[in-house]
Design a protein around this motif. Structure first.
Motif, PDB file in Angstrom:
ATOM      1  N   VAL A  86      -3.657 123.978 -35.165  1.00  0.00           N
ATOM      2  CA  VAL A  86      -3.530 124.580 -36.487  1.00  0.00           C
ATOM      3  C   VAL A  86      -4.233 123.704 -37.536  1.00  0.00           C
ATOM      4  O   VAL A  86      -4.905 124.187 -38.436  1.00  0.00           O
TER       5      VAL A  86
ATOM      6  N   ARG B   1      -1.442 130.900 -33.800  1.00  0.00           N
ATOM      7  CA  ARG B   1      -0.987 130.687 -35.177  1.00  0.00           C
ATOM      8  C   ARG B   1      -2.201 130.517 -36.085  1.00  0.00           C
ATOM      9  O   ARG B   1      -3.201 129.921 -35.683  1.00  0.00           O
TER      10      ARG B   1
ATOM     11  N   GLU C 279      -4.873 114.013 -31.083  1.00  0.00           N
ATOM     12  CA  GLU C 279      -4.188 115.117 -30.400  1.00  0.00           C
ATOM     13  C   GLU C 279      -3.965 114.809 -28.913  1.00  0.00           C
ATOM     14  O   GLU C 279      -4.736 114.066 -28.307  1.00  0.00           O
TER      15      GLU C 279
ATOM     16  N   ASP D 197       8.774 117.879 -43.181  1.00  0.00           N
ATOM     17  CA  ASP D 197       8.177 119.002 -43.897  1.00  0.00           C
ATOM     18  C   ASP D 197       9.272 120.005 -44.265  1.00  0.00           C
ATOM     19  O   ASP D 197       9.880 120.609 -43.383  1.00  0.00           O
TER      20      ASP D 197
ATOM     21  N   ALA E  81       8.958 123.593 -42.823  1.00  0.00           N
ATOM     22  CA  ALA E  81       8.987 123.864 -41.379  1.00  0.00           C
ATOM     23  C   ALA E  81      10.438 123.888 -40.919  1.00  0.00           C
ATOM     24  O   ALA E  81      11.075 122.840 -40.820  1.00  0.00           O
TER      25      ALA E  81
ATOM     26  N   GLU F 244       6.978 118.815 -27.796  1.00  0.00           N
ATOM     27  CA  GLU F 244       6.466 117.938 -28.837  1.00  0.00           C
ATOM     28  C   GLU F 244       6.237 116.530 -28.297  1.00  0.00           C
ATOM     29  O   GLU F 244       6.985 116.041 -27.464  1.00  0.00           O
TER      30      GLU F 244
ATOM     31  N   GLY G 192       4.692 116.165 -32.964  1.00  0.00           N
ATOM     32  CA  GLY G 192       3.847 117.348 -33.105  1.00  0.00           C
ATOM     33  C   GLY G 192       3.470 117.848 -31.722  1.00  0.00           C
ATOM     34  O   GLY G 192       3.545 117.093 -30.747  1.00  0.00           O
ATOM     35  N   SER G 193       3.082 119.098 -31.611  1.00  0.00           N
ATOM     36  CA  SER G 193       2.635 119.631 -30.334  1.00  0.00           C
ATOM     37  C   SER G 193       1.127 119.843 -30.402  1.00  0.00           C
ATOM     38  O   SER G 193       0.528 119.779 -31.475  1.00  0.00           O
TER      39      SER G 193
ATOM     40  N   GLY H 151      12.295 121.255 -38.524  1.00  0.00           N
ATOM     41  CA  GLY H 151      11.473 120.057 -38.426  1.00  0.00           C
ATOM     42  C   GLY H 151      12.314 118.792 -38.512  1.00  0.00           C
ATOM     43  O   GLY H 151      13.375 118.794 -39.128  1.00  0.00           O
TER      44      GLY H 151
ATOM     45  N   GLN I 186      -0.267 122.531 -30.255  1.00  0.00           N
ATOM     46  CA  GLN I 186      -0.475 123.686 -31.122  1.00  0.00           C
ATOM     47  C   GLN I 186      -0.525 123.272 -32.601  1.00  0.00           C
ATOM     48  O   GLN I 186      -1.348 123.782 -33.362  1.00  0.00           O
ATOM     49  N   ASP I 187       0.310 122.299 -32.980  1.00  0.00           N
ATOM     50  CA  ASP I 187       0.259 121.818 -34.369  1.00  0.00           C
ATOM     51  C   ASP I 187      -1.109 121.224 -34.680  1.00  0.00           C
ATOM     52  O   ASP I 187      -1.646 121.392 -35.770  1.00  0.00           O
ATOM     53  N   TYR I 188      -1.661 120.497 -33.701  1.00  0.00           N
ATOM     54  CA  TYR I 188      -2.993 119.913 -33.900  1.00  0.00           C
ATOM     55  C   TYR I 188      -4.054 121.017 -33.998  1.00  0.00           C
ATOM     56  O   TYR I 188      -4.995 120.920 -34.768  1.00  0.00           O
TER      57      TYR I 188
END
Lengths: 418, 130
Positions: B13, B21, B57, B108, B111, B83, B6-7, B114, B9-11
């Motif tokens: 979100v 996003r 994160e 996922d 995604a 990532e 995950g990046s 992914g 940014q994913d955290y």
């Protein structure tokens, strides 16, 4: 966790049987294995053949036979290994000393004290207590703490090994040692409770069972020591805190702060029981930290709404608690209570005094408390920044989502004045 | 071992922090938790689960280096696009193919692009020595 009457009965009897065996024969670790085997035999046989007339005596007899086998085997092994030390098998049915017929209750209590011995790590104390006093299987304890069974097996055997190495006697501690041991036992029960309570939000719902187990064990201790005000205080604290559980989690698993909880969903029977316990304990003499925390929880639980809470009384109780411990989180909660009873500026001033405490440097609670109070004062920009700082310090996703949502709510245009 | 990525940014979100996003809704988060829980419960029941953990994160990470004999600790990494490891699941199962099959359940499907990685865990230092 138990579902049938037979399983309930077995878990209730397990600590009594283990206590009786350890008192008669010593050898905590071997006795524990023997009792587990007797419990398995009972769980297997009783549903089929019916529960024996005296189930406790049945279990003690079966476990004693098994223990004798295990000790003989051990003895034979030691002879084979040509051990110098000669070890005499304890007399199988030696009666306890005539002047002190030990009650079953004593055995359970001594067992709890043995499991909570300060020579053991907190993790071992918890694991041993759940296994020996709670009667949970190793697999159940492992599942509750979400660790592999092998890890929990190692943790439990290390604990038993330490008990054996330290040569602890199975006897009730006396004098100041007894008070220390009771305090340690209460702390272990409290840790089991918080482990279950703090996890209710996350995945791993299995841990919710831990709160029930902590309450069950504390109830047991309260039955053994009904006159001890701190035992009563801890039981009251658990009941009053757990009473709010149904309203703590929103429909999608999000945390709901107390001020926004639907109080009709709080468990009224638990609140009534907790309030009765703490009201009875407080006038009885020495007031300890668990009683004060229970009193605070009772004031919250009895308030019809967040706004109608008796904040002056909560402030006074936190002041009592502050004299008992140098804990920055208590100081922080006190500041919030002051803000609610005397106005946000008074609370913010107290929070400013805590800013330099290194114990709170990485903690999201200080900026979160500030953010709430600034929001109350209408300081939207400062509140938003503080919410964001609190979210950045938090490593808990549910908490982060709550704090970021509060920050976002303040990001828009301020409401028209007036 | 199945490695999940995950990046930052994913955290963001996930945690509802303002970013380019949109944040995930409470319903989406709950659905994700339900999926992960059911998934791991099934592995626990089949006896294949060894351990599963999520990592916090990347902004909470510390990078440790040693320069001129002294440890140097910096915050981060702060990879906005790159990532990093976000969590792992260790399974003990019949074969590498079975592990691959399990791993597919952690990707996922909504995604695009992914992925997760599956790598065998070595038993001990002997495996490295060959």
């Amino acid at each position: 966790m138990p579902e049938t009457p037979a399983e309930d009965l077995l878990r209730e009897l397990a600590p009594q049987v283990l206590g009786a065996l350890v008192r008669r024969y010593g050898h905590f670790d071997t006795a524990e294995d023997a009792v587990q085997e007797a419990l398995i035999a009972a769980a297997d046989g009783w549903p089929r053949d019916g529960v024996p007339e005296n189930p406790r005596a049945w279990l003690i007899t079966v476990a004693s036979r098994r223990l004798t086998d295990l000790l003989r085997r051990e003895q034979a092994r030691m002879r084979r290994e040509d051990t110098v030390a000669r070890w005499v098998l304890p007399e199988q049915w030696r009666a306890p000393a005539a002047d002190r017929p030990p009650a079953d209750a004593d055995d359970t209590l001594i067992l709890l004290f043995l499991c909570c011995h300060p020579a053991l790590s907190a993790a071992s104390q918890i694991a041993l207590t759940l296994r020996a006093v709670g009667g949970l299987s190793t697999a159940e304890v492992a599942r509750a703490f979400l660790v592999p069974e092998a890890t929990m097996t190692r943790r439990i055997s290390r604990g038993k090994q330490r008990i054996r190495d330290s040569g602890l006697r199975f006897a009730p501690p006396t004098g100041p040692e007894r008070a220390d041991r009771l305090a340690a036992a209460l702390h272990v029960l409290y840790l089991i409770f918080t482990e279950g309570y703090a996890r209710t939000a996350g995945p791993g719902l299995l841990r919710a069972d831990l709160t029930a187990e902590a309450i069950r064990l504390t109830r047991l201790l309260h039955r053994l020591l009904p006159e001890d005000p701190e035992v009563t205080g801890l039981l009251a604290l658990m009941l009053l805190t757990d009473a709010r559980a149904p309203a703590r989690i929103g429909p999608h698993g999000e945390l709901v702060p107390m001020a926004e909880q639907d109080r009709s969903r709080w468990r009224a029977d638990q609140i009534a029981e907790g309030v009765e316990l703490i009201t009875g304990a407080l006038p009885r003499g020495v007031v300890g930290a668990y009683q004060v925390q229970a009193a605070i929880a009772a004031v919250h639980d009895e308030a019809p709404s967040a706004a109608a809470t008796d904040w002056a009384q909560i402030t006074a109780l936190y002041e009592v608690l502050l004299t008992m411990s140098d804990n920055p989180v208590v100081a922080l909660n006190h500041a919030v209570a002051v803000a609610m009873s005397r106005g946000a500026p008074a609370g913010l001033a107290l929070l400013a005094d805590l800013a330099d405490d290194p114990r709170l440097a990485d903690d999201p609670r200080l900026p979160a408390a500030r953010a709430h109070l600034w929001e109350l004062e209408g300081e939207r920009v400062a509140a938003r920044e503080a919410y964001r700082m609190a979210a950045a310090r938090s490593t808990n996703l549910a908490q982060q989502r709550y704090l970021n949502a509060r920050a976002e709510r303040l990001a828009g245009d301020p409401p028209p004045a007036g | 071992m199945i490695l999940l990525y995950g990046s930052q940014q994913d955290y963001d979100v996930l945690s509802g922090r303002a970013s380019d996003r949109p944040a995930m809704s409470a319903e989406q988060i709950a659905a994700m938790h339900r999926h992960m829980e059911t998934f791991h419960q099934a592995l626990a029941e089949s006896g294949e689960l060894v351990d599963a953990r999520g990592l916090s994160e990347p902004v909470h990470a510390r990078r440790v280096q040693v320069r001129e004999g002294a440890p140097v600790v910096t915050d981060g990494p702060y990879p906005e696009t790159q990532e990093v490891l976000a969590g792992y699941t260790i399974v003990e199962c019949a074969s590498f193919d079975r592990a691959t099959e399990i791993a597919a359940g952690l990707v996922d499907p909504d995604a695009p692009g992914g992925y997760v990685d599956v790598r065998p865990v070595l038993d001990g230092v002997e495996d490295l020595a060959g």
